[in-house]
Design a protein around this motif. Structure first.
Motif, PDB file in Angstrom:
ATOM      1  N   GLY A 189       0.846  -1.190   0.000  1.00 31.71           N
ATOM      2  CA  GLY A 189       0.000   0.000   0.000  1.00 31.71           C
ATOM      3  C   GLY A 189       0.878   1.236   0.000  1.00 31.71           C
ATOM      4  N   VAL A 190       0.268   2.347  -0.339  1.00 27.76           N
ATOM      5  CA  VAL A 190       0.965   3.631  -0.262  1.00 27.76           C
ATOM      6  C   VAL A 190       0.143   4.522   0.666  1.00 27.76           C
ATOM      7  N   ILE A 219       5.009  -3.648   7.502  1.00 30.29           N
ATOM      8  CA  ILE A 219       6.423  -3.355   7.256  1.00 30.29           C
ATOM      9  C   ILE A 219       6.513  -2.096   6.410  1.00 30.29           C
ATOM     10  N   GLN A 220       7.325  -1.166   6.886  1.00 31.73           N
ATOM     11  CA  GLN A 220       7.510   0.107   6.196  1.00 31.73           C
ATOM     12  C   GLN A 220       8.681  -0.055   5.241  1.00 31.73           C
ATOM     13  N   LEU A 221       8.421   0.056   3.931  1.00 27.29           N
ATOM     14  CA  LEU A 221       9.482  -0.254   2.973  1.00 27.29           C
ATOM     15  C   LEU A 221      10.256   0.963   2.469  1.00 27.29           C
ATOM     16  N   LEU A 222       9.534   2.020   2.117  1.00 25.90           N
ATOM     17  CA  LEU A 222      10.217   3.096   1.387  1.00 25.90           C
ATOM     18  C   LEU A 222       9.454   4.413   1.482  1.00 25.90           C
ATOM     19  N   ASP A 223      10.219   5.493   1.682  1.00 24.20           N
ATOM     20  CA  ASP A 223       9.636   6.828   1.604  1.00 24.20           C
ATOM     21  C   ASP A 223       9.543   7.198   0.128  1.00 24.20           C
ATOM     22  N   SER A 235       5.574  14.533   7.207  1.00 23.38           N
ATOM     23  CA  SER A 235       4.978  13.321   6.656  1.00 23.38           C
ATOM     24  C   SER A 235       5.124  13.315   5.143  1.00 23.38           C
ATOM     25  N   SER A 236       5.090  12.106   4.581  1.00 21.72           N
ATOM     26  CA  SER A 236       5.058  11.920   3.122  1.00 21.72           C
ATOM     27  C   SER A 236       4.561  10.499   2.895  1.00 21.72           C
ATOM     28  N   ALA A 237       4.218  10.194   1.646  1.00 20.68           N
ATOM     29  CA  ALA A 237       3.664   8.865   1.359  1.00 20.68           C
ATOM     30  C   ALA A 237       4.759   7.795   1.431  1.00 20.68           C
ATOM     31  N   HIS A 238       4.461   6.704   2.106  1.00 22.21           N
ATOM     32  CA  HIS A 238       5.397   5.581   2.243  1.00 22.21           C
ATOM     33  C   HIS A 238       4.807   4.314   1.617  1.00 22.21           C
ATOM     34  N   LEU A 239       5.697   3.496   1.060  1.00 22.47           N
ATOM     35  CA  LEU A 239       5.299   2.175   0.572  1.00 22.47           C
ATOM     36  C   LEU A 239       5.343   1.216   1.761  1.00 22.47           C
TER      37      LEU A 239
END
Ligand code: PRP
Length: 207
Positions: free
Chosen positions: A63-64, A78-82, A173-177
Motif C-alpha cells: 500500500g501507499v 512493514i515500512q518499505l520506502l519513503d 509526513s510523506s507517502a510511504h510504501l
C-alpha cells in the motif's frame, strides 16, 4: 500477482506514474473503477485512511500511505520506502491572534489524529482534551469548539484563509510504501524486485 492499495487522488496518480515510468504503457484507473490489473499488478483505489486496513488484513500485499497515518494507527505492517510524494507536516494550529499557552492545565484540541495529539501533549506534560473530527478541522477554533487544532498542513492555505497560523510543527509526513507482513515473506522476491525499481525512480526524481 501483487495487489497494491493506493489512496484516491493525487498520490495514487503519482504512484501510477512511477509504475508507467518503470514498466511503460498506461497505468490509470478509468472513470470510477476501483480496481484494475496491469503487468502482473492489481491496483485498488481506496480512501487514504483505509489503505492500512487493506494491507493489515492482507487484502492488499502493498500500500501507499502517509507516514502520519502509519504513526496515528500504530500499524502492524512493514515500512518499505519513503516515496517522497505528498509531503506535508502535522502541526498545531491556532487563531492568528492567539498564543499557545503551555502553562494552562488543559488545552482543547480538535483533530482527526487522536493518538498523535495525545502523545505530543503527553510529551509536553500538558493535559489535552481531544475533540475528534473527520474533516474541516480548521473550523473548530473559529466557532469555539476547540482552542487549537492538530492537522495536516501542506501549502498552508487552508489555515491562512481561515485566520489560523501554525503554532508548532509536530512531524513531517510523506507517502510511504508499506507491506503486509505475511506477503513480505511469502512474496519476498516479487516485492523486493518492485521495491528496488521504485526506489531507483524515487531517488532519481529526488536528485
Ligand atoms: C487537508 C487537511 C487540511 C488541508 C491542508 O484536508 O486536513 O485541511 O488539507 O492543506 P493546505 O495546507 O494545502 O491548505 P482535506 O483536503 O483532506 O480535507 P478534510 O480535512 O476536510 O478531510
Amino acid at each position: 500477482m501483487l495487489t497494491i492499495a493506493l489512496p484516491k487522488g493525487r498520490i495514487a496518480e503519482e504512484t501510477l506514474e512511477i509504475f508507467a515510468e518503470i514498466f511503460g504503457g498506461e497505468f490509470k484507473f478509468e472513470g470510477r473503477e476501483l480496481i484494475f490489473e496491469r503487468g502482473g499488478f492489481r491496483f485498488l483505489n481506496v480512501r487514504n485512511q483505509d489503505v492500512p486496513t487493506y494491507v493489515e488484513h492482507g487484502a492488499a500485499d502493498l500500500g501507499v500511505v502517509g507516514l502520519d497515518v502509519i504513526v496515528e494507527k500504530e500499524l502492524d505492517i512493514i515500512q518499505l520506502l519513503d516515496m517522497r510524494l505528498g509531503k506535508c507536516k502535522v502541526a498545531i494550529g491556532i487563531k492568528n491572534e492567539d498564543k499557545l499557552d503551555w502553562s494552562r492545565p488543559q488545552i482543547k484540541v480538535a483533530t482527526k489524529m487522536e493518538n498523535i495529539t495525545k502523545n505530543y501533549f503527553a510529551q509536553k506534560a500538558v493535559g489535552v482534551e481531544v475533540v475528534k473530527l473527520y474533516g474541516s478541522i480548521e473550523l473548530a477554533p473559529l466557532v469555539g469548539l476547540a482552542d487549537a487544532i492538530v492537522d495536516i498542513v501542506e501549502t498552508g492555505s487552508t489555515m491562512k484563509e481561515n485566520g489560523l497560523k501554525v503554532a508548532e510543527d509536530i512531524m513531517d509526513s510523506s507517502a510511504h510504501l508499506i507491506s503486509n507482513k505475511n506477503s513480505f515473506y511469502a512474496k519476498k522476491k516479487e516485492i523486493f524486485s518492485l521495491y528496488e525499481k521504485i526506489k531507483e525512480v524515487v531517488q532519481r526524481r529526488g536528485e
